[in-house]
Scaffold this active site. Structure first.
Site, PDB file in Angstrom:
ATOM      1  N   CYS A 131       1.609  -2.131   5.854  1.00 16.70           N
ATOM      2  CA  CYS A 131       1.614  -0.715   6.226  1.00 16.70           C
ATOM      3  C   CYS A 131       2.897  -0.028   5.761  1.00 16.70           C
ATOM      4  O   CYS A 131       3.951  -0.172   6.396  1.00 16.70           O
ATOM      5  CB  CYS A 131       1.448  -0.584   7.737  1.00 16.70           C
ATOM      6  SG  CYS A 131       1.539   1.112   8.310  1.00 16.70           S
ATOM      7  N   CYS A 134       4.271   2.530   8.274  1.00 15.27           N
ATOM      8  CA  CYS A 134       4.953   1.951   9.440  1.00 15.27           C
ATOM      9  C   CYS A 134       6.335   1.416   9.052  1.00 15.27           C
ATOM     10  O   CYS A 134       7.290   1.560   9.799  1.00 15.27           O
ATOM     11  CB  CYS A 134       4.154   0.791  10.029  1.00 15.27           C
ATOM     12  SG  CYS A 134       2.401   1.040  10.104  1.00 15.27           S
ATOM     13  N   ASP A 135       6.434   0.765   7.892  1.00 15.49           N
ATOM     14  CA  ASP A 135       7.639  -0.013   7.586  1.00 15.49           C
ATOM     15  C   ASP A 135       8.445   0.482   6.377  1.00 15.49           C
ATOM     16  O   ASP A 135       9.576   0.048   6.176  1.00 15.49           O
ATOM     17  CB  ASP A 135       7.240  -1.475   7.304  1.00 15.49           C
ATOM     18  CG  ASP A 135       6.489  -2.083   8.478  1.00 15.49           C
ATOM     19  OD1 ASP A 135       6.827  -1.758   9.627  1.00 15.49           O
ATOM     20  OD2 ASP A 135       5.556  -2.869   8.242  1.00 15.49           O
TER      21      ASP A 135
END
Ligand code: NAP
Length: 309
Positions: A131, A134-135
């Site tokens: 992701c 997300c990261d």
């Protein structure tokens, strides 16, 4: 006793909740391990009708939830551990508690597929991720070379997003053309920071001994050539598999675990309906999941109306 229990809180689940709530069935949505579903992990959604400037995936899901709750949908922040569809009312175990339901809508969506190469599992969250939204902004990835694996819309989206942080994004794909939609493919191929590596598979991720990603082992599928590519992160975007493990043996599904719909959204068990990515091996779009959620809600409502009280 619940009229309708909806398992899953992505586009399909919240749309089913909206419709069944407006039908005054007071649906209960079991949010599951990823409330809001996969869309909460994407950045801007540009192809959901009604948002000409695009809409943040997380925000879209929050709005869907609010809209369904406004009409009486209820949410349980639990996870379904098991189901019994062999007798009526249906029963579900949610975080150890039993829930009885007249109808159930399965909207459990899909999860990221894994490559299954050495180093992948051991380095997850240590440079291996599924992701970018997300990261991607983590300091460890800033101004570093990054690898994205895959050739579909997800891989293109991840690669484009990562250009904000990376020094260069290597897009490793096992074919020599992308399968992504034309608009996404054109953006990726025109981006100066994205370097495609065609006909190539990632065969290993290093370095487990150091406890962080230092590079990937590559293999050319055409000539068998082996090489090493230095990078600080590996973003894997090779598609999704349906989250249907807990329904195995209870309803009919295909060999890959996609639930098979029978009449409309009805599954092999009358009273159990399905919507969205857990039964869709073809379209897998936010809007098709929402449409399927609507259909499942209408089918469930009609099924309930046809039953003796
Ligand atoms: P996808 O379209 O199934 O693409 C998966 C990609 O990963 C393919 O290029 C595939 O290669 C590759 N792949 C699969 N297994 C692999 C393996 N073991 N090793 C190496 N490569 C592997 O999946 P997706 O990109 O996640 O998209 C899923 C659906 O969501 C699609 O319908 C897509 O249109 C939609 N989506 C839309 C958007 C958007 O509209 N903005 C964004 C994200 C997703 P091959 O090409 O060789 O099969």
């Amino acid at each position: 006793m619940e009229n309708v229990v909806i398992i899953g809180s992505g586009c399909a689940g919240w749309t089913a909740a909206l419709y069944t709530a407006r039908a005054q069935l007071s649906p209960l949505v079991i949010a599951g391990v990823q409330p809001g579903g996969l869309l909460t992990t994407t950045s801007i959604v540009e192809n959901f009708p009604g948002f000409p400037e695009g809409v943040d995936g997380y925000e879209l899901m929050v709005r869907m939830q609010k809209q369904a709750e406004r009409f009486g949908a209820r949410i349980s922040h639990g996870t379904v551990e098991s189901v019994d569809f062999s007798r009526k009312p249906f029963s579900l175990v949610v975080d150890g508690e039993s829930v009885q339901a007249r109808t159930v809508i399965l909207a459990t969506g899909a999860s990221h597929k894994h490559l299954g190469v050495p180093g992948e599992d051991l380095l997850e969250k240590k440079g291996v991720t599924y992701c970018a939204t997300c990261d991607g902004a983590l300091p460890v990835f800033r101004q570093k070379p990054l690898v994205v694996v895959g050739g579909g819309d997800s891989a293109c989206e991840e690669a484009l997003y990562l250009t904000r942080f990376a020094s260069v994004v290597h897009l490793v794909h096992r074919r020599e053309s992308l399968r992504a939609s034309r608009i996404m493919a054109e953006r990726v191929l025109a981006h100066p920071k994205i370097k495609p590596i065609w006909n190539t598979e990632v065969t290993g991720i290093l370095d487990v001994a150091q406890g962080k990603v230092t590079g990937v082992q590559l293999s050319n599928v055409k000539n068998g050539g082996q090489s090493f590519l230095e990078c600080a992160g590996v973003f894997i975007a090779i598609g999704h598999g349906p989250n249907t493990g807990i329904f195995k043996g209870q309803i009919e599904m295909d060999e890959q675990g996609f639930v098979t719909p029978h009449q409309g959204s009805m599954t092999s068990v009358p009273g159990v309906f399905v919507a969205g990515d857990c039964s869709d091996r073809v379209y897998r779009q936010a809007i098709t999941a929402a449409g399927a959620g609507c259909a499942a809600a209408i089918d469930a409502e009609r099924f309930l109306a046809s039953q003796p009280h």
